[in-house]
Scaffold this active site. Sequence first.
Site, PDB file in Angstrom:
ATOM      1  N   CYS A  48       0.843  -1.214   0.000  1.00  0.00           N
ATOM      2  CA  CYS A  48       0.000   0.000   0.000  1.00  0.00           C
ATOM      3  C   CYS A  48       0.872   1.256   0.000  1.00  0.00           C
ATOM      4  O   CYS A  48       1.491   1.590   1.013  1.00  0.00           O
ATOM      5  CB  CYS A  48      -0.919  -0.031   1.217  1.00  0.00           C
ATOM      6  SG  CYS A  48      -1.809   1.508   1.520  1.00  0.00           S
ATOM      7  N   CYS A  51      -0.098   4.008   2.506  1.00  0.00           N
ATOM      8  CA  CYS A  51       0.263   3.612   3.872  1.00  0.00           C
ATOM      9  C   CYS A  51       1.676   4.077   4.212  1.00  0.00           C
ATOM     10  O   CYS A  51       1.956   4.516   5.330  1.00  0.00           O
ATOM     11  CB  CYS A  51       0.185   2.100   4.032  1.00  0.00           C
ATOM     12  SG  CYS A  51      -1.465   1.400   3.820  1.00  0.00           S
TER      13      CYS A  51
END
Length: 303
Positions: A48, A51
């Site tokens: 991700c 993230c």
Amino acid sequence: MEPIIGNSPDAPATDGLIVDTTTQTFTRDVIEASREVPVLVDFWAPWCGPCKQLTPVLESAVKAARGAVKLVKMNIDDHPAVAQQLRIQSIPAVYAFKNGQPVDGFMGALPESQIKAFIESLAGNIGPSPAEEMIGLGREAYEAGDLSRAAQAFAQAAQEEPGHPAAVGGLARCYIDTGDLERARQTLSLVRPDGRNDPEFTAAEAALSLAEKADDLGDIGELRARLEKNPKDHQARFDLALALNARGDKEGAVDELLMIVEYDRNWNDEAARKQLVEFFEAYGPKHEATLSGRRRLSSILFS
């Protein structure tokens, strides 16, 4: 002026404030811990991209809160059960727990200011962080012309919160003003990824660009002599503006560029207008040269 950015022995302790959890330890790390202080749970995964942007900002904000909240990180690839129970469908996702229950949350990579506001909605006003306090002292010293004291304050702020854009930008401005452009360039490279659009960082970038342009401009007297012979020597006037700015004459620099725009706004692919924008970015939105210059530029362009 020799500030060094590195690990500070005075940096706030983070033992226990930021931990990784698993499905087996979630109850201890989050449910039970949230009965003492609010706990933020950062659900993330290695693949991700957002993230990777959010987590450092979360960690910085939690450290700055100095124990008012804790941060627990959970890799949902390795430990999917809790995320499935909470019906998390996209990441990054942050859930806040208090007294054993989820009470709030958000999804996506938020800027630090919004994360701080989120933390304060859970834990109350946490006041300025040590880094913010040092940045404030640095700004005051810089405005007073005390570059050595300003540099020390900005460097300490960068030790407290590595990559903080205002600390990095402020320290770089100190190096620029002392003519150490190489160290300014090195300092700017230390900004954390989410800080590249911060106004104080972009202002320092613009100031470095201007300082680099001013290195080989020639003598101001020679440039003025060229303009006396030919007031429409736009290159001489452009170089004069850069030279004046390098000497701290912001108003004079803006005046020269505005004159070019008034004579021929399209000269050299609108070079004067573009340089004015860079000046304004370097000066900051509240500087009088910026406020006055923007008004006069608009008046010329839209007359």
